[in-house]
Scaffold this motif. Structure first.
Motif, short mmCIF file in Angstrom:
data_model
loop_
_atom_site.label_atom_id
_atom_site.label_comp_id
_atom_site.label_asym_id
_atom_site.label_seq_id
_atom_site.Cartn_x
_atom_site.Cartn_y
_atom_site.Cartn_z
N ILE A 127 0.81 -1.27 -0.05
CA ILE A 127 0.00 0.09 -0.11
C ILE A 127 0.74 1.11 0.05
N LYS A 128 0.42 2.18 -0.73
CA LYS A 128 1.28 3.64 -1.09
C LYS A 128 0.47 4.46 0.07
N TRP A 129 0.93 4.52 1.13
CA TRP A 129 0.57 5.18 2.57
C TRP A 129 0.82 6.83 2.11
N PRO B 70 -7.00 6.22 2.17
CA PRO B 70 -8.48 6.37 2.11
C PRO B 70 -9.21 4.91 1.89
N ALA B 71 -10.32 4.79 2.56
CA ALA B 71 -10.79 3.66 2.61
C ALA B 71 -12.68 4.08 2.29
N ILE B 72 -12.86 3.21 1.27
CA ILE B 72 -14.39 3.65 0.73
C ILE B 72 -15.04 2.21 1.26
N ALA B 73 -16.11 2.57 2.03
CA ALA B 73 -16.98 1.46 2.42
C ALA B 73 -18.28 1.45 1.76
N GLN B 74 -18.38 0.28 1.06
CA GLN B 74 -19.58 -0.06 -0.14
C GLN B 74 -20.45 -1.05 0.34
N ASP B 75 -21.88 -1.04 0.29
CA ASP B 75 -22.52 -1.91 0.50
C ASP B 75 -22.46 -3.32 -0.17
N ILE C 205 -19.58 -5.14 8.88
CA ILE C 205 -18.96 -6.34 8.84
C ILE C 205 -18.17 -6.55 7.36
N LEU C 206 -17.10 -6.97 7.36
CA LEU C 206 -16.33 -7.02 6.23
C LEU C 206 -16.56 -8.27 5.47
N HIS C 207 -16.98 -8.00 4.14
CA HIS C 207 -17.20 -9.13 3.28
C HIS C 207 -15.92 -9.22 2.27
N GLU C 208 -15.25 -7.97 1.87
CA GLU C 208 -14.05 -8.12 0.89
C GLU C 208 -13.29 -6.83 1.00
N LEU C 209 -12.13 -7.11 1.00
CA LEU C 209 -10.96 -6.13 0.65
C LEU C 209 -10.41 -5.75 -0.77
N ARG C 210 -10.59 -4.74 -1.15
CA ARG C 210 -9.90 -4.47 -2.52
C ARG C 210 -8.80 -3.33 -2.21
N LEU C 211 -7.83 -3.38 -3.25
CA LEU C 211 -6.99 -2.27 -3.53
C LEU C 211 -6.72 -1.67 -4.86
N ASP C 212 -6.95 -0.71 -5.02
CA ASP C 212 -6.99 0.06 -6.47
C ASP C 212 -5.55 -0.20 -7.06
N CYS C 213 -5.63 0.25 -8.59
CA CYS C 213 -4.45 -0.07 -9.37
C CYS C 213 -3.09 0.53 -8.87
N VAL D 31 -5.77 3.40 -2.57
CA VAL D 31 -7.23 3.44 -2.02
C VAL D 31 -7.79 2.33 -1.82
N ILE D 32 -8.33 2.08 -0.73
CA ILE D 32 -9.18 0.73 -0.28
C ILE D 32 -10.56 0.92 -0.58
N VAL D 33 -11.14 -0.38 -1.25
CA VAL D 33 -12.44 -0.27 -1.12
C VAL D 33 -13.02 -1.79 -0.20
N MET D 34 -13.82 -1.41 0.68
CA MET D 34 -14.15 -2.55 1.53
C MET D 34 -15.63 -2.91 1.07
N GLN D 35 -16.08 -4.05 0.73
CA GLN D 35 -17.62 -4.49 0.78
C GLN D 35 -17.95 -4.91 2.14
N VAL D 36 -19.14 -3.99 2.53
CA VAL D 36 -19.25 -4.58 3.95
C VAL D 36 -20.88 -4.79 4.22
N GLU D 37 -21.12 -5.30 5.15
CA GLU D 37 -22.61 -5.28 5.34
C GLU D 37 -22.89 -4.37 6.71
N GLN D 38 -23.84 -3.35 6.42
CA GLN D 38 -24.05 -2.24 7.51
C GLN D 38 -24.89 -2.63 8.46
N ARG D 39 -24.47 -2.73 9.70
CA ARG D 39 -25.49 -3.33 10.46
C ARG D 39 -26.43 -2.17 11.06
N GLY D 40 -27.52 -2.38 11.10
CA GLY D 40 -28.71 -1.34 11.27
C GLY D 40 -28.72 -0.60 10.40
N GLY D 41 -28.47 -0.61 9.36
CA GLY D 41 -28.63 -0.01 7.70
C GLY D 41 -28.38 1.65 7.93
#
Length: 137
Positions: A14-16, A23-28, A76-84, A88-98
């Protein structure tokens, strides 16, 4: 989702930024909707992978922040992705409580640019004063 507790070489990819953050993007994970963007340091990302839940670095509080620690709205984490570009991190998450946003909405991206101004388009699911009422006790 877990990671090997001793092997952290995946974090070296990762390039910090200059402050040691990314930056980390949380995506449903079910709908693909972007819920929020926050920052992670190395420890936050490692703990996110290890614990299977979103853990961020709070720049304003200068400490780790487990999403939902105050609101109960855990991611709740389902998947982590790193861009090209590895910055930038993208996380596929389950958002508890909506609710992902501290304003009580599903997403932090509830403003739409229309007719020369920003319009609030998403409803407040729960009043933030009710969500964070225990903070004032």
């Amino acid at each position: 989702m877990t990671d090997n507790k001793t092997d952290t070489t995946w974090l070296d990819c990762i390039k910090w930024d200059a402050d040691g953050l990314v930056p980390a993007i949380a995506q449903d994970h079910a709908t693909g909707r972007v819920l929020m963007v926050a920052w992670m340091n190395r420890e936050a990302l490692q703990l996110t992978a290890r614990e299977g839940r979103a853990i961020y670095w709070s720049r304003s509080r200068a400490r780790l922040w487990r999403k939902g620690e105050e609101s109960g709205h855990v991611q709740i984490l389902h998947e982590l992705r790193l861009d090209c570009d590895n910055d930038v991190i993208v996380m596929q998450v389950e958002q508890r409580g909506g609710i992902a946003c501290h304003t009580g909405r599903q997403s932090c991206f509830y403003k739409v640019y229309s007719n020369g101004q920003w319009q609030d388009t998403d409803p407040v699911i729960r009043n933030p004063e009710d969500i964070y009422a225990h903070k004032h006790d």
